[in-house]
Design a protein around this motif. Sequence first.
Motif, PDB file in Angstrom:
ATOM      1  N   GLY A 121       8.039 -41.745   1.029  1.00 33.39           N
ATOM      2  CA  GLY A 121       7.519 -40.655   1.858  1.00 33.39           C
ATOM      3  C   GLY A 121       8.354 -40.545   3.124  1.00 33.39           C
ATOM      4  N   TRP A 122       7.833 -39.826   4.094  1.00 29.09           N
ATOM      5  CA  TRP A 122       8.563 -39.719   5.357  1.00 29.09           C
ATOM      6  C   TRP A 122       8.771 -41.094   5.961  1.00 29.09           C
ATOM      7  N   ASP A 123       9.769 -41.186   6.828  1.00 33.25           N
ATOM      8  CA  ASP A 123       9.949 -42.433   7.562  1.00 33.25           C
ATOM      9  C   ASP A 123       8.734 -42.607   8.481  1.00 33.25           C
ATOM     10  N   GLU A 124       8.590 -43.813   9.006  1.00 36.91           N
ATOM     11  CA  GLU A 124       7.381 -44.121   9.777  1.00 36.91           C
ATOM     12  C   GLU A 124       7.214 -43.242  11.018  1.00 36.91           C
ATOM     13  N   GLN A 125       8.300 -42.939  11.717  1.00 32.21           N
ATOM     14  CA  GLN A 125       8.197 -42.111  12.931  1.00 32.21           C
ATOM     15  C   GLN A 125       7.757 -40.690  12.579  1.00 32.21           C
ATOM     16  N   THR A 126       8.359 -40.107  11.546  1.00 31.24           N
ATOM     17  CA  THR A 126       7.974 -38.755  11.122  1.00 31.24           C
ATOM     18  C   THR A 126       6.519 -38.743  10.682  1.00 31.24           C
ATOM     19  N   SER A 127       6.110 -39.756   9.927  1.00 34.09           N
ATOM     20  CA  SER A 127       4.719 -39.840   9.473  1.00 34.09           C
ATOM     21  C   SER A 127       3.764 -39.891  10.649  1.00 34.09           C
ATOM     22  N   LEU A 128       4.080 -40.701  11.640  1.00 34.74           N
ATOM     23  CA  LEU A 128       3.223 -40.815  12.811  1.00 34.74           C
ATOM     24  C   LEU A 128       3.120 -39.480  13.536  1.00 34.74           C
ATOM     25  N   GLU A 129       4.233 -38.750  13.627  1.00 35.14           N
ATOM     26  CA  GLU A 129       4.237 -37.450  14.288  1.00 35.14           C
ATOM     27  C   GLU A 129       3.449 -36.398  13.500  1.00 35.14           C
ATOM     28  N   MET A 130       3.285 -36.584  12.204  1.00 42.15           N
ATOM     29  CA  MET A 130       2.539 -35.645  11.366  1.00 42.15           C
ATOM     30  C   MET A 130       1.023 -35.797  11.520  1.00 42.15           C
ATOM     31  N   ALA A 131       0.569 -36.925  12.047  1.00 43.56           N
ATOM     32  CA  ALA A 131      -0.867 -37.179  12.173  1.00 43.56           C
ATOM     33  C   ALA A 131      -1.527 -36.175  13.113  1.00 43.56           C
ATOM     34  N   VAL A 132      -2.614 -35.580  12.635  1.00 48.27           N
ATOM     35  CA  VAL A 132      -3.408 -34.667  13.474  1.00 48.27           C
ATOM     36  C   VAL A 132      -4.621 -35.455  13.954  1.00 48.27           C
ATOM     37  N   LEU A 133      -4.471 -36.015  15.162  1.00 47.69           N
ATOM     38  CA  LEU A 133      -5.564 -36.777  15.757  1.00 47.69           C
ATOM     39  C   LEU A 133      -6.386 -35.891  16.682  1.00 47.69           C
ATOM     40  N   GLU A 134      -5.705 -35.034  17.406  1.00 48.78           N
ATOM     41  CA  GLU A 134      -6.348 -34.075  18.306  1.00 48.78           C
ATOM     42  C   GLU A 134      -5.764 -32.695  18.008  1.00 48.78           C
ATOM     43  N   PRO A 135      -6.479 -31.891  17.202  1.00 45.60           N
ATOM     44  CA  PRO A 135      -5.941 -30.590  16.806  1.00 45.60           C
ATOM     45  C   PRO A 135      -5.486 -29.722  17.977  1.00 45.60           C
ATOM     46  N   ALA A 165      -7.812 -24.268  16.436  1.00 46.87           N
ATOM     47  CA  ALA A 165      -8.418 -25.516  15.964  1.00 46.87           C
ATOM     48  C   ALA A 165      -9.722 -25.163  15.256  1.00 46.87           C
ATOM     49  N   TYR A 166      -9.868 -25.687  14.066  1.00 49.80           N
ATOM     50  CA  TYR A 166     -11.074 -25.467  13.268  1.00 49.80           C
ATOM     51  C   TYR A 166     -11.926 -26.721  13.322  1.00 49.80           C
ATOM     52  N   ASP A 167     -13.182 -26.566  13.709  1.00 44.92           N
ATOM     53  CA  ASP A 167     -14.113 -27.679  13.798  1.00 44.92           C
ATOM     54  C   ASP A 167     -14.911 -27.735  12.496  1.00 44.92           C
ATOM     55  N   LEU A 168     -14.691 -28.784  11.719  1.00 43.63           N
ATOM     56  CA  LEU A 168     -15.395 -28.912  10.442  1.00 43.63           C
ATOM     57  C   LEU A 168     -16.907 -28.992  10.618  1.00 43.63           C
ATOM     58  N   THR A 174     -11.442 -22.199  17.266  1.00 45.18           N
ATOM     59  CA  THR A 174     -11.220 -21.979  18.679  1.00 45.18           C
ATOM     60  C   THR A 174      -9.740 -21.652  18.898  1.00 45.18           C
ATOM     61  N   THR A 175      -9.474 -20.668  19.734  1.00 45.50           N
ATOM     62  CA  THR A 175      -8.093 -20.342  20.098  1.00 45.50           C
ATOM     63  C   THR A 175      -7.594 -21.375  21.081  1.00 45.50           C
ATOM     64  N   ILE A 176      -6.482 -22.012  20.738  1.00 40.36           N
ATOM     65  CA  ILE A 176      -5.859 -23.005  21.606  1.00 40.36           C
ATOM     66  C   ILE A 176      -4.640 -22.393  22.303  1.00 40.36           C
ATOM     67  N   VAL A 177      -3.833 -21.663  21.534  1.00 37.00           N
ATOM     68  CA  VAL A 177      -2.657 -20.972  22.078  1.00 37.00           C
ATOM     69  C   VAL A 177      -2.833 -19.495  21.752  1.00 37.00           C
ATOM     70  N   GLN A 178      -2.968 -18.697  22.806  1.00 36.97           N
ATOM     71  CA  GLN A 178      -3.125 -17.250  22.613  1.00 36.97           C
ATOM     72  C   GLN A 178      -1.907 -16.683  21.878  1.00 36.97           C
ATOM     73  N   PRO A 179      -2.132 -15.785  20.909  1.00 31.53           N
ATOM     74  CA  PRO A 179      -0.995 -15.162  20.223  1.00 31.53           C
ATOM     75  C   PRO A 179      -0.103 -14.446  21.232  1.00 31.53           C
TER      76      PRO A 179
END
Length: 180
Positions: A121-135, A165-168, A174-179
């Motif tokens: 899979g991705w290298d460890e750094q790329t994988s860590l950057e892919m994590a969505v911890l705070e949408p 960001a979608y709250d399950l 919720t709009t985080i970055v205005q278009p």
Amino acid sequence: MSNFTPYLERNRAFAASGAQADVPQIPFIPFKQLYLITCIDPRVEPAAVLGTRLGEAIVARNIGGRVTPAIIKDLAWIVHLHENKTPDADWFEIAVIHHTDCGTRLLADDELRAGYAARGGWDEQTSLEMAVLEPSKTVQKDIAKLRSAPELAPAISDIKTGGYAYDLGTGKITTIVQPG
């Protein structure tokens, strides 16, 4: 019987409805001029969460709904088509949607991440950057990545790009970055 069998039955009903005849005439140019980037998580199905209908939007789904090099290359093609096939049409809008309780949070686990990298899979750094911890934070990073992608320049300055960001738990987006 396969898990897919009920979907084949649903497809027969869909095909019999004639709905497939009501799709865009130009490939990849959806009716609503919208390109959605969202997660593969089945709890974040755009047709259910947003009411997206056939032909309205292009939907790109990957783990986390992240902006990756593959997403940027796909968008470069769509932008090129749009510029050349529908030069007078309104520009696309790109909506990036990340969600709470995303499975990519597991990429922050050192052991799981190392095992994934070892599988090819991705290298460890790329994988860590892919994590969505705070949408709300990751979606901002992805909008910045889109807006600075050389493959999308100069057209990206004419394309509205918004982050959400979608709250399950609540089902709300919720709009985080205005278009813009």
